[in-house]
Structures are given as structure tokens and as C-alpha cells.
Design a protein around this motif. Structure first.
Motif, PDB file in Angstrom:
ATOM      1  N   ALA A 125      34.210  57.646  28.619  1.00  0.00           N
ATOM      2  CA  ALA A 125      33.257  56.550  28.460  1.00  0.00           C
ATOM      3  C   ALA A 125      33.338  55.950  27.059  1.00  0.00           C
ATOM      4  O   ALA A 125      33.267  54.725  26.897  1.00  0.00           O
ATOM      5  N   MET A 165      34.319  52.133  26.230  1.00  0.00           N
ATOM      6  CA  MET A 165      33.418  51.268  25.471  1.00  0.00           C
ATOM      7  C   MET A 165      34.131  50.650  24.270  1.00  0.00           C
ATOM      8  O   MET A 165      33.874  49.499  23.929  1.00  0.00           O
ATOM      9  N   ASN A 166      35.007  51.422  23.632  1.00  0.00           N
ATOM     10  CA  ASN A 166      35.777  50.879  22.509  1.00  0.00           C
ATOM     11  C   ASN A 166      36.718  49.770  22.961  1.00  0.00           C
ATOM     12  O   ASN A 166      37.034  48.872  22.182  1.00  0.00           O
ATOM     13  N   ARG A 174      35.883  47.707  25.189  1.00  0.00           N
ATOM     14  CA  ARG A 174      34.933  46.668  25.613  1.00  0.00           C
ATOM     15  C   ARG A 174      34.996  46.388  27.119  1.00  0.00           C
ATOM     16  O   ARG A 174      34.981  45.238  27.556  1.00  0.00           O
ATOM     17  N   ASP A 203      33.432  46.511  30.997  1.00  0.00           N
ATOM     18  CA  ASP A 203      32.096  46.351  31.569  1.00  0.00           C
ATOM     19  C   ASP A 203      31.609  47.712  32.082  1.00  0.00           C
ATOM     20  O   ASP A 203      32.367  48.678  32.108  1.00  0.00           O
ATOM     21  N   PRO A 204      30.330  47.828  32.478  1.00  0.00           N
ATOM     22  CA  PRO A 204      29.796  49.132  32.900  1.00  0.00           C
ATOM     23  C   PRO A 204      30.559  49.775  34.060  1.00  0.00           C
ATOM     24  O   PRO A 204      30.725  50.996  34.092  1.00  0.00           O
ATOM     25  N   VAL A 264      33.673  51.261  32.625  1.00  0.00           N
ATOM     26  CA  VAL A 264      33.346  52.489  31.892  1.00  0.00           C
ATOM     27  C   VAL A 264      33.164  53.643  32.877  1.00  0.00           C
ATOM     28  O   VAL A 264      33.655  54.754  32.642  1.00  0.00           O
ATOM     29  N   GLN A 316      28.643  59.652  31.624  1.00  0.00           N
ATOM     30  CA  GLN A 316      29.010  58.244  31.503  1.00  0.00           C
ATOM     31  C   GLN A 316      27.867  57.430  30.896  1.00  0.00           C
ATOM     32  O   GLN A 316      28.104  56.524  30.120  1.00  0.00           O
TER      33      GLN A 316
END
Length: 77
Positions: A21, A25-26, A28, A30-31, A34, A74
Motif C-alpha cells: 500500500a 501510494m508513492n 499516486r 487511486d484507492p 492501492v 491496506q
């Protein structure tokens, strides 16, 4: 002793979900991205192990606790 290995496996999947996760996120994502990266990171190696080497049922399908911990990992970061 088998119970200790079970808890180590669950905690390991949780930690790998957090790792996946954070990487997603690094980048970028979307959810949903992730979630996918965290899930694949957490269960990828164990799934290959179960299918190719041991020839048994896939661990995260037979035990939903893994999925719950992966989802928790997550959403944690």
C-alpha cells in the motif's frame, strides 16, 4: 507449534499489505489500485507456493482472516 506458524503468516501478510500500500501510494495510484497492489504483494508468493510446490488449497481462499488483515493493512497507511 502449528498455531504459531499460522499467526506468523497472518502478521506477515498484514505487514506485506502495508508495504504494498505504501509503494502504491508513492506511485499516486487511486484507492482501488492501492488495494490491488497491497493484495498482490501480501498473497502473491504464498499463492505460488501453495499451487506449485505444495499442491494444496490456496491459503487466503480457505481462511478469510487473511483477507481481513490484508484489507486492514491496506487502509492503515
Amino acid at each position: 507449534m502449528e498455531e504459531i506458524f499460522y499467526y506468523i503468516g497472518v502478521i506477515g501478510s498484514f505487514a506485506l499489505a502495508i508495504s504494498g500500500a505504501l509503494v502504491a501510494m508513492n506511485k499516486r495510484l487511486d484507492p482501488f489500485g492501492v488495494l490491488i497492489v497491497a493484495f498482490v504483494t501480501a498473497v502473491g508468493g504464498g499463492t505460488l507456493r501453495d499451487i506449485l510446490i505444495e499442491g494444496r488449497d490456496i491459503f487466503w481462499i480457505t481462511d478469510p482472516n487473511y483477507i481481513y488483515f490484508i484489507l486492514g493493512g491496506q487502509f492503515l497507511p
